[in-house]
Design a protein around this motif. Structure first.
Motif, PDB file in Angstrom:
ATOM      1  N   ALA A  42      44.589   0.284  66.857  1.00  0.00           N
ATOM      2  CA  ALA A  42      45.306  -0.540  65.879  1.00  0.00           C
ATOM      3  C   ALA A  42      45.567  -1.918  66.467  1.00  0.00           C
ATOM      4  O   ALA A  42      46.448  -2.090  67.307  1.00  0.00           O
ATOM      5  CB  ALA A  42      46.620   0.123  65.482  1.00  0.00           C
ATOM      6  N   ASN A  43      44.767  -2.879  66.034  1.00  0.00           N
ATOM      7  CA  ASN A  43      44.871  -4.250  66.516  1.00  0.00           C
ATOM      8  C   ASN A  43      45.422  -5.119  65.386  1.00  0.00           C
ATOM      9  O   ASN A  43      44.683  -5.558  64.505  1.00  0.00           O
ATOM     10  CB  ASN A  43      43.480  -4.736  66.950  1.00  0.00           C
ATOM     11  CG  ASN A  43      43.474  -6.183  67.407  1.00  0.00           C
ATOM     12  OD1 ASN A  43      44.497  -6.750  67.755  1.00  0.00           O
ATOM     13  ND2 ASN A  43      42.290  -6.797  67.402  1.00  0.00           N
ATOM     14  N   TYR A  44      46.727  -5.365  65.391  1.00  0.00           N
ATOM     15  CA  TYR A  44      47.345  -6.147  64.323  1.00  0.00           C
ATOM     16  C   TYR A  44      46.970  -7.620  64.481  1.00  0.00           C
ATOM     17  O   TYR A  44      47.216  -8.226  65.526  1.00  0.00           O
ATOM     18  CB  TYR A  44      48.861  -5.977  64.347  1.00  0.00           C
ATOM     19  CG  TYR A  44      49.290  -4.611  63.884  1.00  0.00           C
ATOM     20  CD1 TYR A  44      49.166  -4.235  62.550  1.00  0.00           C
ATOM     21  CD2 TYR A  44      49.803  -3.669  64.779  1.00  0.00           C
ATOM     22  CE1 TYR A  44      49.543  -2.974  62.111  1.00  0.00           C
ATOM     23  CE2 TYR A  44      50.178  -2.408  64.353  1.00  0.00           C
ATOM     24  CZ  TYR A  44      50.047  -2.063  63.028  1.00  0.00           C
ATOM     25  OH  TYR A  44      50.421  -0.811  62.597  1.00  0.00           O
ATOM     26  N   GLY A  60      48.612  -4.714  74.295  1.00  0.00           N
ATOM     27  CA  GLY A  60      48.430  -6.045  74.851  1.00  0.00           C
ATOM     28  C   GLY A  60      48.462  -7.074  73.747  1.00  0.00           C
ATOM     29  O   GLY A  60      48.559  -6.742  72.561  1.00  0.00           O
ATOM     30  N   HIS A  61      48.363  -8.322  74.145  1.00  0.00           N
ATOM     31  CA  HIS A  61      48.340  -9.429  73.199  1.00  0.00           C
ATOM     32  C   HIS A  61      47.215 -10.374  73.582  1.00  0.00           C
ATOM     33  O   HIS A  61      47.026 -10.683  74.762  1.00  0.00           O
ATOM     34  CB  HIS A  61      49.675 -10.182  73.210  1.00  0.00           C
ATOM     35  CG  HIS A  61      49.648 -11.484  72.461  1.00  0.00           C
ATOM     36  ND1 HIS A  61      49.679 -12.712  73.089  1.00  0.00           N
ATOM     37  CD2 HIS A  61      49.557 -11.746  71.128  1.00  0.00           C
ATOM     38  CE1 HIS A  61      49.628 -13.671  72.183  1.00  0.00           C
ATOM     39  NE2 HIS A  61      49.560 -13.108  70.986  1.00  0.00           N
ATOM     40  N   GLU A  73      56.042   0.716  67.202  1.00  0.00           N
ATOM     41  CA  GLU A  73      55.211  -0.492  67.174  1.00  0.00           C
ATOM     42  C   GLU A  73      55.951  -1.671  67.809  1.00  0.00           C
ATOM     43  O   GLU A  73      55.333  -2.512  68.468  1.00  0.00           O
ATOM     44  CB  GLU A  73      54.812  -0.804  65.732  1.00  0.00           C
ATOM     45  CG  GLU A  73      53.815   0.200  65.171  1.00  0.00           C
ATOM     46  CD  GLU A  73      53.587   0.049  63.674  1.00  0.00           C
ATOM     47  OE1 GLU A  73      52.430   0.176  63.242  1.00  0.00           O
ATOM     48  OE2 GLU A  73      54.565  -0.182  62.934  1.00  0.00           O
ATOM     49  N   ARG A  74      57.262  -1.736  67.623  1.00  0.00           N
ATOM     50  CA  ARG A  74      58.025  -2.812  68.264  1.00  0.00           C
ATOM     51  C   ARG A  74      58.056  -2.630  69.780  1.00  0.00           C
ATOM     52  O   ARG A  74      58.008  -3.620  70.521  1.00  0.00           O
ATOM     53  CB  ARG A  74      59.442  -2.880  67.712  1.00  0.00           C
ATOM     54  CG  ARG A  74      60.272  -3.996  68.350  1.00  0.00           C
ATOM     55  CD  ARG A  74      61.504  -4.339  67.560  1.00  0.00           C
ATOM     56  NE  ARG A  74      62.321  -3.178  67.272  1.00  0.00           N
ATOM     57  CZ  ARG A  74      63.378  -3.202  66.456  1.00  0.00           C
ATOM     58  NH1 ARG A  74      63.697  -4.330  65.831  1.00  0.00           N
ATOM     59  NH2 ARG A  74      64.078  -2.114  66.242  1.00  0.00           N
ATOM     60  N   ASP A  75      58.132  -1.379  70.260  1.00  0.00           N
ATOM     61  CA  ASP A  75      58.051  -1.133  71.699  1.00  0.00           C
ATOM     62  C   ASP A  75      56.759  -1.721  72.265  1.00  0.00           C
ATOM     63  O   ASP A  75      56.756  -2.403  73.296  1.00  0.00           O
ATOM     64  CB  ASP A  75      58.088   0.371  71.995  1.00  0.00           C
ATOM     65  CG  ASP A  75      59.458   0.990  71.773  1.00  0.00           C
ATOM     66  OD1 ASP A  75      60.448   0.232  71.710  1.00  0.00           O
ATOM     67  OD2 ASP A  75      59.540   2.224  71.662  1.00  0.00           O
ATOM     68  N   TYR A  76      55.644  -1.452  71.563  1.00  0.00           N
ATOM     69  CA  TYR A  76      54.357  -1.981  72.024  1.00  0.00           C
ATOM     70  C   TYR A  76      54.375  -3.514  72.040  1.00  0.00           C
ATOM     71  O   TYR A  76      53.813  -4.148  72.949  1.00  0.00           O
ATOM     72  CB  TYR A  76      53.226  -1.480  71.120  1.00  0.00           C
ATOM     73  CG  TYR A  76      52.847  -0.039  71.346  1.00  0.00           C
ATOM     74  CD1 TYR A  76      52.307   0.384  72.557  1.00  0.00           C
ATOM     75  CD2 TYR A  76      53.029   0.915  70.342  1.00  0.00           C
ATOM     76  CE1 TYR A  76      51.950   1.712  72.764  1.00  0.00           C
ATOM     77  CE2 TYR A  76      52.680   2.250  70.543  1.00  0.00           C
ATOM     78  CZ  TYR A  76      52.147   2.639  71.754  1.00  0.00           C
ATOM     79  OH  TYR A  76      51.805   3.945  71.962  1.00  0.00           O
ATOM     80  N   ASN A  77      55.012  -4.115  71.054  1.00  0.00           N
ATOM     81  CA  ASN A  77      55.122  -5.566  70.997  1.00  0.00           C
ATOM     82  C   ASN A  77      55.885  -6.098  72.206  1.00  0.00           C
ATOM     83  O   ASN A  77      55.502  -7.107  72.813  1.00  0.00           O
ATOM     84  CB  ASN A  77      55.811  -5.967  69.690  1.00  0.00           C
ATOM     85  CG  ASN A  77      55.852  -7.460  69.467  1.00  0.00           C
ATOM     86  OD1 ASN A  77      56.776  -8.142  69.903  1.00  0.00           O
ATOM     87  ND2 ASN A  77      54.849  -7.986  68.778  1.00  0.00           N
ATOM     88  N   VAL A  78      56.974  -5.418  72.564  1.00  0.00           N
ATOM     89  CA  VAL A  78      57.780  -5.822  73.726  1.00  0.00           C
ATOM     90  C   VAL A  78      56.972  -5.678  75.017  1.00  0.00           C
ATOM     91  O   VAL A  78      56.984  -6.561  75.874  1.00  0.00           O
ATOM     92  CB  VAL A  78      59.077  -4.984  73.810  1.00  0.00           C
ATOM     93  CG1 VAL A  78      59.813  -5.258  75.121  1.00  0.00           C
ATOM     94  CG2 VAL A  78      59.982  -5.294  72.625  1.00  0.00           C
ATOM     95  N   PHE A  79      56.246  -4.577  75.161  1.00  0.00           N
ATOM     96  CA  PHE A  79      55.444  -4.365  76.374  1.00  0.00           C
ATOM     97  C   PHE A  79      54.354  -5.428  76.504  1.00  0.00           C
ATOM     98  O   PHE A  79      54.079  -5.921  77.610  1.00  0.00           O
ATOM     99  CB  PHE A  79      54.810  -2.977  76.367  1.00  0.00           C
ATOM    100  CG  PHE A  79      55.798  -1.840  76.304  1.00  0.00           C
ATOM    101  CD1 PHE A  79      57.019  -1.926  76.947  1.00  0.00           C
ATOM    102  CD2 PHE A  79      55.514  -0.684  75.579  1.00  0.00           C
ATOM    103  CE1 PHE A  79      57.944  -0.888  76.890  1.00  0.00           C
ATOM    104  CE2 PHE A  79      56.428   0.343  75.517  1.00  0.00           C
ATOM    105  CZ  PHE A  79      57.648   0.247  76.162  1.00  0.00           C
ATOM    106  N   ALA A  80      53.723  -5.754  75.374  1.00  0.00           N
ATOM    107  CA  ALA A  80      52.681  -6.784  75.390  1.00  0.00           C
ATOM    108  C   ALA A  80      53.255  -8.122  75.852  1.00  0.00           C
ATOM    109  O   ALA A  80      52.591  -8.883  76.571  1.00  0.00           O
ATOM    110  CB  ALA A  80      52.062  -6.925  74.004  1.00  0.00           C
ATOM    111  N   PHE A 139      48.201  -6.450  69.558  1.00  0.00           N
ATOM    112  CA  PHE A 139      48.391  -7.587  68.673  1.00  0.00           C
ATOM    113  C   PHE A 139      47.446  -8.755  69.000  1.00  0.00           C
ATOM    114  O   PHE A 139      47.267  -9.120  70.161  1.00  0.00           O
ATOM    115  CB  PHE A 139      49.853  -8.068  68.766  1.00  0.00           C
ATOM    116  CG  PHE A 139      50.848  -6.966  68.560  1.00  0.00           C
ATOM    117  CD1 PHE A 139      51.330  -6.674  67.291  1.00  0.00           C
ATOM    118  CD2 PHE A 139      51.267  -6.175  69.618  1.00  0.00           C
ATOM    119  CE1 PHE A 139      52.227  -5.632  67.084  1.00  0.00           C
ATOM    120  CE2 PHE A 139      52.168  -5.131  69.430  1.00  0.00           C
ATOM    121  CZ  PHE A 139      52.647  -4.867  68.158  1.00  0.00           C
ATOM    122  N   ASN A 140      46.866  -9.310  67.934  1.00  0.00           N
ATOM    123  CA  ASN A 140      46.118 -10.570  67.996  1.00  0.00           C
ATOM    124  C   ASN A 140      44.981 -10.559  69.010  1.00  0.00           C
ATOM    125  O   ASN A 140      44.724 -11.548  69.685  1.00  0.00           O
ATOM    126  CB  ASN A 140      47.067 -11.729  68.335  1.00  0.00           C
ATOM    127  CG  ASN A 140      48.248 -11.814  67.403  1.00  0.00           C
ATOM    128  OD1 ASN A 140      49.300 -11.240  67.679  1.00  0.00           O
ATOM    129  ND2 ASN A 140      48.107 -12.524  66.294  1.00  0.00           N
TER     130      ASN A 140
END
Length: 411
Positions: free
Chosen positions: A191-193, A144-145, A4-11, A166-167
């Protein structure tokens, strides 16, 4: 598999693709061939392709993990950039597509009527299609974000892929009927946090069912920090890259991610099975062995994660009970000494014993009880680990019988 952190970094990195923004910030834009690495990522990744559409403002990139020095294109993540509020095309997309539900953009022309062009959602799909065609055997996921997650959910639903982002506002208003049917039949793959107090990210409701609403405000809602609630930096992760938040333990995160990953792997396996059937009217014996074995391995790995997490949690809870018993005894002695300040330690102990309160029955018996259960849980975990290993070995032996098939499928 990306965390999940990898996805955050990519976003976050997707924002670095915009060449105009990079020029204004006096830095190089993110380009094809760039390497993404650092302590936040679980492993190094390479940028396979980028898209920077200066007509509608869409930016995207496709990345793959680096294994043994080369790109492992069996797993690809597509990340879409969110809104740059200094970019009029992004703001126009927010109002036209997210709010209005129109996938086309109307570009104002001072000398004539507005010019209608493909919007970011259309360009996002074209980019996704190009990646899918270039890497037909890849398992593709999206992220994405903000606007980027809106596009990422849209693309995931239309292509029947997994999404973690995210968001993002909810893109149900632009989904095709087929995509709406797919997300209804396959809950949990999107999964959209979202932050509970994020007014931007929560726009559009949750008709896709993708939203995972969490409170990461740290102290309740503060109007002065309304934009902060929309930021990527508000999300926190444990050392394994799992998202953590109040009310969502690290174990909850691991199990949720495992469940989604297992469901997605099984879905991709069914797609692969259907593809093989269409190619020659059915499955060969070796293909059937591969499909059945792979399905068994996915399920075994998923159940194994749940079992191990569950037993480890039980062991921790038993140990906590022992700690609480020791703390209770310590507190009991301190209170008794406070009441009988004129009594010696031995007299205090005698008084407690006469009332049935001794270290042996408060701490000793409790410790013995739970230590026995800890030993049983550890033995169960050891036996279960051995069983899982034996099952995996058996499955691996089946797969080895047709290594060429496994290589061709690249699952």
């Amino acid at each position: 598999m990306a965390t999940e952190r990898d996805y955050n970094v990519f976003a976050d990195e997707a924002y670095q693709i915009d060449k105009a923004r990079a020029k204004n910030e006096d830095r190089a834009p993110l380009l094809k061939g760039d390497i993404l690495e650092g302590t936040k990522l679980s492993q190094s990744y390479i940028v396979l392709e980028v898209a920077d559409n200066n007509k509608n403002g869409m930016q995207a990139m496709a990345v793959a993990p680096i294994k043994d020095g080369i790109a492992d294109t069996s797993e690809i993540i597509i990340a879409y950039a969110g809104t740059d509020f200094d970019d009029k095309l992004d703001v126009l997309t927010d109002t036209t597509t997210i709010v209005g539900g129109d996938v086309n953009l109307s570009i104002p022309q001072w000398w004539s009527a507005p010019k209608k062009i493909d919007g970011q959602a259309i360009s996002a799909q074209k980019f996704a299609t190009s990646i899918k065609n270039s890497y037909p055997n890849a398992v593709i996921t999206t992220t994405g974000h903000s606007l980027g997650e809106y596009l990422a959910i849209y693309i995931a639903a239309e292509n029947q892929w997994k999404n973690t982002g995210f968001n993002g506002p909810d893109p149900y208003n632009i989904l095709s009927d087929d995509a709406k049917k797919w997300i209804k039949e396959n809950p949990g793959l999107l999964a959209n946090y979202r932050n509970n107090y994020d007014k931007i990210g929560n726009f559009g409701g949750n008709k896709t069912g993708a939203a995972i609403l969490l409170d990461v405000s740290k102290g309740g809602y503060n109007p002065a920090k309304s934009l902060d609630y929309h930021g990527l930096s508000t999300w926190q992760f444990d050392k394994s890259g799992n998202l953590v938040a109040p009310g969502r333990s690290s174990r909850d995160s691991r199990l949720a991610q495992m469940e989604a990953t297992t469901r997605y792997q099984l879905w991709n396996l069914s797609v692969l099975s259907n593809k093989l059937r269409k190619n020659h009217g059915g499955l060969s014996s070796s293909e059937e062995i591969f499909i059945n074995s792979r399905e068994a391995l996915i399920v075994v790995n998923g159940v194994s994660t749940m079992m191990q997490d569950g037993l480890n949690t039980v062991i921790k809870e038993y140990q906590q009970a022992i700690n609480e018993a020791e703390a209770l005894w310590k507190e009991t002695v301190e209170r008794a000494q406070g009441i009988g300040m004129d009594l010696s330690y031995e007299e205090v102990m005698g008084a407690l014993a006469s009332g049935g309160a001794t270290q042996a029955n408060i701490v000793g018996e409790t410790t013995a009880f739970y230590e026995q259960r800890i030993a049983s849980a550890k033995q169960m975990l050891e036996e279960y680990t051995t069983l899982i290993t034996e099952i995996q070995t058996s499955i691996d032996q089946q797969l080895v019988k047709d290594q060429q098939l496994a290589k061709d499928i690249q699952f």
